[in-house]
Write a protein that holds these residues in place. Structure first.
Motif, PDB file in Angstrom:
ATOM      1  N   HIS A 252       0.819  -1.225   0.000  1.00  0.00           N
ATOM      2  CA  HIS A 252       0.000   0.000   0.000  1.00  0.00           C
ATOM      3  C   HIS A 252       0.848   1.268   0.000  1.00  0.00           C
ATOM      4  O   HIS A 252       0.576   2.201  -0.767  1.00  0.00           O
ATOM      5  CB  HIS A 252      -0.939   0.014   1.211  1.00  0.00           C
TER       6      HIS A 252
ATOM      7  N   LEU B 182       3.048  -9.772   0.147  1.00  0.00           N
ATOM      8  CA  LEU B 182       1.615 -10.062   0.030  1.00  0.00           C
ATOM      9  C   LEU B 182       1.112 -10.846   1.246  1.00  0.00           C
ATOM     10  O   LEU B 182       0.062 -10.531   1.820  1.00  0.00           O
ATOM     11  CB  LEU B 182       1.411 -10.882  -1.243  1.00  0.00           C
TER      12      LEU B 182
ATOM     13  N   GLU C 160      -0.974  -6.196   5.852  1.00  0.00           N
ATOM     14  CA  GLU C 160      -2.199  -6.064   6.659  1.00  0.00           C
ATOM     15  C   GLU C 160      -3.388  -5.601   5.817  1.00  0.00           C
ATOM     16  O   GLU C 160      -4.531  -5.681   6.263  1.00  0.00           O
ATOM     17  CB  GLU C 160      -1.971  -5.112   7.835  1.00  0.00           C
ATOM     18  N   TYR C 161      -3.097  -5.099   4.641  1.00  0.00           N
ATOM     19  CA  TYR C 161      -4.190  -4.647   3.769  1.00  0.00           C
ATOM     20  C   TYR C 161      -4.454  -5.629   2.637  1.00  0.00           C
ATOM     21  O   TYR C 161      -4.874  -5.264   1.558  1.00  0.00           O
ATOM     22  CB  TYR C 161      -3.888  -3.243   3.219  1.00  0.00           C
ATOM     23  N   PHE C 162      -4.166  -6.905   2.902  1.00  0.00           N
ATOM     24  CA  PHE C 162      -4.565  -7.950   1.961  1.00  0.00           C
ATOM     25  C   PHE C 162      -5.605  -8.807   2.664  1.00  0.00           C
ATOM     26  O   PHE C 162      -5.313  -9.470   3.673  1.00  0.00           O
ATOM     27  CB  PHE C 162      -3.357  -8.807   1.537  1.00  0.00           C
ATOM     28  N   ASP C 163      -6.819  -8.744   2.149  1.00  0.00           N
ATOM     29  CA  ASP C 163      -7.930  -9.419   2.831  1.00  0.00           C
ATOM     30  C   ASP C 163      -8.371 -10.703   2.117  1.00  0.00           C
ATOM     31  O   ASP C 163      -9.411 -11.261   2.447  1.00  0.00           O
ATOM     32  CB  ASP C 163      -9.153  -8.481   2.912  1.00  0.00           C
ATOM     33  N   GLY C 164      -7.603 -11.114   1.105  1.00  0.00           N
ATOM     34  CA  GLY C 164      -8.035 -12.263   0.304  1.00  0.00           C
ATOM     35  C   GLY C 164      -7.933 -13.579   1.050  1.00  0.00           C
ATOM     36  O   GLY C 164      -7.182 -13.725   2.010  1.00  0.00           O
TER      37      GLY C 164
END
Lengths: 182, 156
Positions: free
Chosen positions: A45, A110, A114-118
Motif C-alpha cells: 500500500h 503479500l 495487513e491490507y490484503f484481505d483475500g
C-alpha cells in the motif's frame, strides 16, 4: 456530488481561477481506479500511495500541455503504468536483484500485508500473477480485474490489440498451470 | 474439487473480488494530502510581471510617501510664510490700476513716492515747466518765497 465530464474538467483546469478545483475533481474521479491499477503491480500500500501521488503530480505539471489527442483517462493510466514499471525497474537495479527475487519479495509482502484481505484461493492467484513477467502481469490485471477493453489497453500500453490478446492468453494459461501444479 | 474448478476458470470467471484493501478513509483524505504536497513542492508559478511588481511596490510606496510629504511640506511652508502678504494675480493688479487711474494726480503720486522713500528722477520738462540757466532767477524765486538761503546751502 455531480461528476463532470473529462472535457468539462479540462476546460475548468485551463481557467487559472478554477485550476485547483478542477484538478481536485480529476483526482477524485480517477484516484481509485489508478490506485488499484498501481497497487496490483507493486502490492504494498505505501508504495502504491507514493506512486499514485507521483502520478498525479506529473499530471498536474503536464495537464497544461495536454492537447486531448487521447482521452484523459488513457493519459492518466499511461502515467500510472509508467510509474509502476519504473518503480519495479528501480527496485531491481537498486538491490541488484534478479527478477525472480523481486517477485519473491513481492510475494512475501503479500502474505504479510495487513491490507490484503483475500482468502487462500485469492492468495494463490495473486502469487501466480506475480510469477508472470511484468508486462504480462500488467495485461492480465487490466483485462481480468479491470475488465478493460483491448482497444483501450492498446492505447494505454501503445501496442496492438492482437499482441495484447496473445499476451493475455499466455498469461491466463500460465496462471492456470501454476495453480493446477499446486 | 470445487476449488480446482474455480481455479481452472479463474481467467474470465466470476470470483474477481479485489483482495486488497486500504487504510480507513484513505480515498477521502488522498486529495487533500496530494494538494498539500503540490503546494509545497510546486507552488503556483508567479508571472514575471507580478514578480517585478512585488519587487518594486515597496520602493514605489516609499517614493510616493516621500513625494506626498514634500508637496505638503512645500505648500504648508509657503502658506505659512505668506500670511502677511496677499498674493495678487496680474489680472487683479491691472484691474486695480484701471479702476483707480483717475484718482492719481501727480502731486499725489509724488507724495506717495516720497512717503515710500522711492528713488526717482524728477524732470521739470515733463511737466511743461521752463528751465533757465540763469542762477539769479532761482535766487529771486527763493527770496520771494522766503526760503532761507543759508538752510539751502547747508542742506545741499
Amino acid at each position: 456530488m455531480q461528476e463532470h465530464s473529462d472535457s468539462e474538467l479540462l476546460s475548468l483546469f485551463r481557467d487559472p481561477g478554477r485550476k485547483s478545483y478542477a484538478f481536485n475533481m480529476i483526482v477524485r474521479k480517477y484516484q481509485e481506479r489508478l490506485y488499484w491499477h498501481i497497487r496490483k503491480m507493486v502490492i504494498v500500500h505505501d508504495d502504491a500511495d507514493d506512486l499514485l501521488q507521483n502520478c498525479f503530480i506529473k499530471a498536474w505539471k503536464g495537464l497544461d500541455s495536454f492537447r486531448e489527442e487521447s482521452k484523459l483517462f488513457t493519459w492518466l493510466y499511461r502515467i500510472a503504468t509508467n510509474e509502476a514499471l519504473s518503480f519495479l525497474k528501480e527496485k531491481k537495479r537498486k538491490y541488484f536483484l534478479p527478477v525472480v527475487d523481486v517477485e519473491s519479495e513481492l510475494s512475501a509482502n503479500l502474505e504479510g500485508d495487513e491490507y490484503f484481505d483475500g482468502d487462500e484461493l485469492q492468495l494463490k492467484l495473486q502469487k501466480a500473477i506475480l510469477s508472470l513477467p511484468e508486462k504480462q502481469r500488467l495485461v492480465f490485471n487490466m483485462r481480468y480485474f479491470d475488465e478493460m477493453k483491448y482497444e483501450d489497453m492498446a492505447k494505454i500500453l501503445d501496442t496492438s490489440v492482437g499482441a495484447l490478446k496473445a499476451s493475455y492468453h499466455h498469461a491466463a494459461k500460465k496462471i492456470e498451470n501454476i495453480i493446477k501444479g499446486d | 474439487m470445487k476449488e480446482k474448478d474455480n481455479i481452472k476458470n479463474l481467467p474470465g470467471g466470476k470470483d474477481k473480488r479485489n483482495p486488497f484493501s486500504v487504510p480507513e478513509g484513505y480515498f477521502d483524505n488522498f486529495p487533500a494530502k496530494l494538494a498539500d504536497r503540490i503546494q509545497k513542492e510546486h507552488p503556483p508559478e508567479v508571472s514575471l510581471k507580478s514578480r517585478l511588481w512585488d519587487t518594486i511596490r515597496p520602493q514605489l510606496a516609499l517614493a510616493a510617501t516621500i513625494t506626498a510629504f514634500a508637496v505638503i511640506g512645500y505648500f504648508g511652508f509657503r502658506s505659512f510664510m505668506d500670511t502677511s502678504e496677499e498674493w495678487l494675480s496680474d489680472e487683479m493688479i491691472t484691474s486695480y490700476i484701471e479702476y483707480y487711474q483717475y484718482e492719481f494726480s501727480d502731486p499725489y503720486l509724488l507724495g506717495l513716492l516720497a512717503e515710500e522713500d522711492f528713488d526717482f528722477e524728477y524732470y521739470p520738462e515733463d511737466y511743461g515747466w521752463e528751465v533757465s540757466d540763469d542762477p539769479d532767477l532761482y535766487i529771486d524765486y527763493l527770496y520771494q518765497e522766503e526760503v532761507d538761503l543759508y538752510l539751502i546751502m547747508t542742506e545741499f
